[in-house]
Write an enzyme that holds these catalytic residues in place. Sequence first.
Site, PDB file in Angstrom:
ATOM      1  N   GLY A 262       0.831  -1.198   0.000  1.00  0.00           N
ATOM      2  CA  GLY A 262       0.000   0.000   0.000  1.00  0.00           C
ATOM      3  C   GLY A 262       0.862   1.243   0.000  1.00  0.00           C
ATOM      4  O   GLY A 262       2.010   1.234  -0.463  1.00  0.00           O
ATOM      5  N   SER A 263       0.335   2.303   0.561  1.00  0.00           N
ATOM      6  CA  SER A 263       1.025   3.593   0.521  1.00  0.00           C
ATOM      7  C   SER A 263       2.199   3.631   1.491  1.00  0.00           C
ATOM      8  O   SER A 263       2.218   2.927   2.506  1.00  0.00           O
ATOM      9  CB  SER A 263       0.050   4.719   0.862  1.00  0.00           C
ATOM     10  OG  SER A 263      -0.284   4.691   2.235  1.00  0.00           O
ATOM     11  N   THR A 264       3.168   4.482   1.177  1.00  0.00           N
ATOM     12  CA  THR A 264       4.319   4.666   2.059  1.00  0.00           C
ATOM     13  C   THR A 264       3.892   5.232   3.401  1.00  0.00           C
ATOM     14  O   THR A 264       4.448   4.864   4.448  1.00  0.00           O
ATOM     15  CB  THR A 264       5.354   5.578   1.382  1.00  0.00           C
ATOM     16  OG1 THR A 264       5.892   4.898   0.233  1.00  0.00           O
ATOM     17  CG2 THR A 264       6.494   5.936   2.318  1.00  0.00           C
ATOM     18  N   GLU A 265       2.902   6.111   3.403  1.00  0.00           N
ATOM     19  CA  GLU A 265       2.437   6.711   4.656  1.00  0.00           C
ATOM     20  C   GLU A 265       1.918   5.638   5.607  1.00  0.00           C
ATOM     21  O   GLU A 265       2.253   5.622   6.802  1.00  0.00           O
ATOM     22  CB  GLU A 265       1.350   7.749   4.355  1.00  0.00           C
ATOM     23  CG  GLU A 265       1.859   9.021   3.692  1.00  0.00           C
ATOM     24  CD  GLU A 265       2.331   8.820   2.261  1.00  0.00           C
ATOM     25  OE1 GLU A 265       3.215   9.590   1.813  1.00  0.00           O
ATOM     26  OE2 GLU A 265       1.829   7.884   1.587  1.00  0.00           O
ATOM     27  N   VAL A 266       1.108   4.723   5.101  1.00  0.00           N
ATOM     28  CA  VAL A 266       0.594   3.645   5.948  1.00  0.00           C
ATOM     29  C   VAL A 266       1.710   2.669   6.294  1.00  0.00           C
ATOM     30  O   VAL A 266       1.742   2.113   7.399  1.00  0.00           O
ATOM     31  CB  VAL A 266      -0.579   2.924   5.263  1.00  0.00           C
ATOM     32  CG1 VAL A 266      -1.037   1.724   6.087  1.00  0.00           C
ATOM     33  CG2 VAL A 266      -1.751   3.887   5.061  1.00  0.00           C
ATOM     34  N   GLY A 267       2.657   2.480   5.381  1.00  0.00           N
ATOM     35  CA  GLY A 267       3.790   1.611   5.673  1.00  0.00           C
ATOM     36  C   GLY A 267       4.573   2.061   6.893  1.00  0.00           C
ATOM     37  O   GLY A 267       5.016   1.240   7.707  1.00  0.00           O
ATOM     38  N   GLU A 285       5.720  -3.424   0.794  1.00  0.00           N
ATOM     39  CA  GLU A 285       5.838  -3.064  -0.623  1.00  0.00           C
ATOM     40  C   GLU A 285       4.990  -1.819  -0.800  1.00  0.00           C
ATOM     41  O   GLU A 285       3.765  -1.879  -0.754  1.00  0.00           O
ATOM     42  CB  GLU A 285       5.358  -4.220  -1.505  1.00  0.00           C
ATOM     43  CG  GLU A 285       5.850  -4.121  -2.939  1.00  0.00           C
ATOM     44  CD  GLU A 285       4.889  -3.359  -3.808  1.00  0.00           C
ATOM     45  OE1 GLU A 285       5.168  -2.155  -4.031  1.00  0.00           O
ATOM     46  OE2 GLU A 285       3.889  -3.929  -4.245  1.00  0.00           O
ATOM     47  N   CYS A 319       1.791   0.878  -8.114  1.00  0.00           N
ATOM     48  CA  CYS A 319       2.835   1.484  -7.293  1.00  0.00           C
ATOM     49  C   CYS A 319       4.131   1.639  -8.070  1.00  0.00           C
ATOM     50  O   CYS A 319       4.943   2.506  -7.754  1.00  0.00           O
ATOM     51  CB  CYS A 319       3.054   0.678  -6.022  1.00  0.00           C
ATOM     52  SG  CYS A 319       3.419  -1.044  -6.325  1.00  0.00           S
TER      53      CYS A 319
END
Length: 517
Positions: A262-267, A285, A319
């Site tokens: 998913g998104s980098t922010e949620v990562g 990822e 992505c």
Amino acid sequence: MLRFLAPRLLSLQGRTARYSSAAALPSPILNPDIPYNQLFINNEWQDAVSKKTFPTVNPTTGEVIGHVAEGDRADVDRAVKAAREAFRLGSPWRRMDASERGRLLNCLADLVERDRVYLASLETLDNGKPFQESYALDLDEVIKVYRYFAGWADKWHGKTIPMDGQHFCFTRHEPIGVCGQIIPWNFPLVMQGWKLAPALATGNTVVMKVAEQTPLSALYLASLIKEAGFPPGVVNIITGYGPTAGAAIAQHMDVDKVAFTGSTEVGHLIQKAAGDSNLKRVTLELGGKSPSIVLADADMEHAVEQCHEALFFNMGQCCCAGSRTFVEESIYNEFLERTVEKAKQRKVGNPFELDTQQGPQVDKEQFERVLGYIQLGQKEGAKLLCGGERFGERGFFIKPTVFGGVQDDMRIAKEEIFGPVQPLFKFKKMEEVIERANTTRYGLAAAVFTRDLDKAMYFTQALQAGTVWVNTYNIVTCHTPFGGFKESGNGRELGEDGLKAYTEVKTVTIKVPQKNS
């Protein structure tokens, strides 16, 4: 995320070249039945503890398809308990031969192939991607990934080590345990397969939270998991929202590993939750802002086509999309003209029609986000060359959009848009474009187009990305590792490297009375 190994499928002459013609594709099921809308826990269909449900929406029309159970922390607890019980010492799953795990995965692949038309239709209904891509690309990859990792099930093992002294030493590759998996909405069945297949091949149990935008195909696949014969508790599927069900998985003290796409922010939040809880293993990822670099000696027609598909495939919702197109100055104007013409020719419309190339964005939130970036690009001074507005009056469609004159400090040049918006950049020298391409928080993928092998090899070494393509884009198979540098994540999925993320290596040393070579 990406376009799988079917490089001619999306060509100018035939988007269904793997089949002799579009007519060779089976007809989609326009109104597929929705038999499953509950949580799948311990091989049983269950309502959420709260009894709450939420709607899933057809992005082509904006209409509600149906409602599914809204799982939250209490449901994650139930699923983790079932997964832990299935993983206990002496359980049927733990005692199962590795070859039998492989047989079950092959059986699952056979069931997916049996129901391929239905699953592709369900994916198109819930996600909005063109049916011919759901069927010919996504389902093809899903079947292959289960079969690929089925083959690994009895071949991923340790080794003996000739250590010093009177000792016999060997290693074991053991399953980690209960694996939490959180998958995105852009490739629902593919991402489910990427995560389930290696986890099950290596003997783990799974609690998976599927994307709230696209729960239907994942739930149907859960029914196939039961039909294939996997024991109760080995796979558990939760539908719900990220801040509740997803967070509960990341924070859970009895989850041994979490894998997230998913998104980098949620990562960042997932990584922090893992550290704040039990230091569970983490595979991420995440996002990207991947460069496609076109040198003056490149095959112009081929480069235009590849850079077009690098960005517009899957409505730009990948992505690893080639979302920064750098073109050498001497060919920039011609490349720009051809790129704009190709974008204008892209057919947007009903994803169930076999000649449709672009469907809707997945939901209203993404639709508005992309339109917001288009407005921002114009405000920042980029030149809008085509598109830039919604398509039609129903659903979440956006016209293919191309910007010229984009500068590196613009937000559309730096931030992940995740939509059908292609920014074009001009460059003069190799070292300049390498530096600009690498000046990003991301490092998922990159591509270079050139006829000069020496230049190509230099770029493959210089670009900071987990995957570098030369004279092609988005070619990914289950055999090759995929993952990112920098804030595009950590760990790898697929290939032999993808198995490492789901096993612990244990060293066993035994004292022996005498050691002989």
